[in-house]
Write an enzyme that holds these catalytic residues in place. Sequence first.
Site, PDB file in Angstrom:
ATOM      1  N   HIS A 142       0.822  -1.213   0.000  1.00  0.00           N
ATOM      2  CA  HIS A 142       0.000   0.000   0.000  1.00  0.00           C
ATOM      3  C   HIS A 142       0.858   1.266   0.000  1.00  0.00           C
ATOM      4  CE1 HIS A 142       0.458  -0.337   4.516  1.00  0.00           C
ATOM      5  NE2 HIS A 142       0.522   0.962   4.411  1.00  0.00           N
ATOM      6  N   ASP A 173       0.383  -7.631   1.243  1.00  0.00           N
ATOM      7  CA  ASP A 173       0.773  -6.239   1.471  1.00  0.00           C
ATOM      8  C   ASP A 173       2.291  -6.067   1.521  1.00  0.00           C
ATOM      9  OD1 ASP A 173       0.500  -3.563   1.805  1.00  0.00           O
ATOM     10  OD2 ASP A 173      -0.305  -3.615   3.842  1.00  0.00           O
ATOM     11  N   SER A 251       4.928   2.129   7.936  1.00  0.00           N
ATOM     12  CA  SER A 251       4.600   1.099   6.950  1.00  0.00           C
ATOM     13  C   SER A 251       5.834   0.646   6.195  1.00  0.00           C
ATOM     14  CB  SER A 251       3.570   1.627   5.950  1.00  0.00           C
ATOM     15  OG  SER A 251       2.338   1.850   6.559  1.00  0.00           O
TER      16      SER A 251
END
Length: 561
Positions: A142, A173, A251
Amino acid sequence: MVRESKKRKRGRKPKIPSAETVDLPTTSTTAFNDVAFDDVFSVTNVELIEPPASNRRGRPNKPRRATPERALENGDFVDVTVGAVEFAGAAARVVPAMDAVVKVFCVHTEPNFSLPWQRKRQYSSSSSGFVIGGRRVLTNAHSVEHYTQVKLKKRGSDTKYLATVLAIGTECDIAMLAVENDEFWEGVSPVEFGDLPALQDAVTVVGYPIGGDTISVTSGVVSRIEILSYIHGSTELLGLQIDAAINSGNSGGPAFNDKGNCVGIAFQSLKHEDVENIGYVIPTPVIMHFIQDYEKNGAYTGFPILGVEWQKMENPDLRKSMGMKPDQKGVRIRRIDLTAPESKVLEPSDIILSFDGVDIANDGTVPFRHGERIGFSYLVSQKYTGDNAAIKVLRNHEILNFDIKLATHKRLIPAHIKGRPPSYYIIAGFVFATVSVPYLRSEYGKEYEYEAPVKLLDKLVHSMPQSPDEQLVVVSQVLVADINIGYEDIVNTQVLAFNGKPVKNLKSLATMVESCEEEFLKFDLEYQQIVVLRTKTAKAATVNILATHCITSAMSDDLKS
């Protein structure tokens, strides 16, 4: 996907305030602090740790107070404690791997589902990543979704290096990047991967979260290991729950154990007034599956699934009625995905007793580690697309053994369009499109599970495709013109048939309309609605409508081939 049938709450939004988190929902119903866990751990609560955006319009986000973290500048610690625990020793053990952590800068250009013939205004974001063997870098999928440009910056460097995206694993992911410039690799050592940690093992999350520009370190312990819902990929895979602070920008950053080995990738967190410091990490088994899949096939092929919905067999009367002996355990097949290879051998009401020689309990779990059990979908996710698996089932009091070939899952409403532009077709101002989760999120916002029409939500949760190329086609909107007077209010309504023929997918609809030689175009919609247009007038009006709205083509490129 191997999934258990569970009732979903629809309708009014819960009174519990929504929380900010990192990815997809789960449907567990365990009570949590006297609050239904369904409401706490929902799509609106668990979100991706979105990279901080720098070019979005509007007022900038105010920095949020978070768990104390340590920023390192020039090798010196600014803060030497976390809570009451001296942190210098733990940090020293992972310092050798710090230089492998990089900051990821990405420019995104997202598709515009409301106006699918164009894209939205581009924006930029930053996140984290880390260097692995083979001159490659890992980050979150993402973090580079809908990318147009990706750049990396090493710790202590003032130079940003252009990166190439080698693979994007939507379900897990994870994304893999590469940098061609040899200067980037000077003085950088790849991280070493460690084994799956145990409960209460110490973990240290390293990255570039919001709140500063330098590298940041937060520490905690592993508090849970189970099958988690991955928000970005709408899948369920093995995951770690930790109590270290994970914020926007973390992230893609690595999580290290006390030996300095990487045991996971930070990717999502749970934000809610009744919980605190709940973060989630992609563990090494999932990471290695992604890497080995890419190395084996030259591309990411995905995680296979067992295309069935199943039911627990915990009730003794139910087990007896199905012919199960007292020493037999397993789960009952409710429905089978007709597009899955196993649909050729498995049948509804079969009892799955074991998968690849591992016995399945009545609650759908299998032995994991000492004193732990885990959902049997974990066994499926350990396989690769195209692998074979041995399944033992009980059917009509008889035990049968099958060897099936595993494949990826095809949903009627896909969770992702995987970087492709959305498909559309326009005739007489009617904009036809296909429904996907990003489409629903674009039309109805993050709370689409409450705001979208009930029929679309029912198809999202329960419908299975009848063929591999089946799509859910809707009238997205009507571009108002004289020819479509009276039809202006039709929005997001499914198209069932055209001139009496079922609509299988958007391409078949476009082909039938373009080749139609009948006097009228008749579209059968849900709720018993019909749309009738004169063929010659509709096709002539389409040209003027396209010119009015500056649309270059009446259909997307994928429908032209």
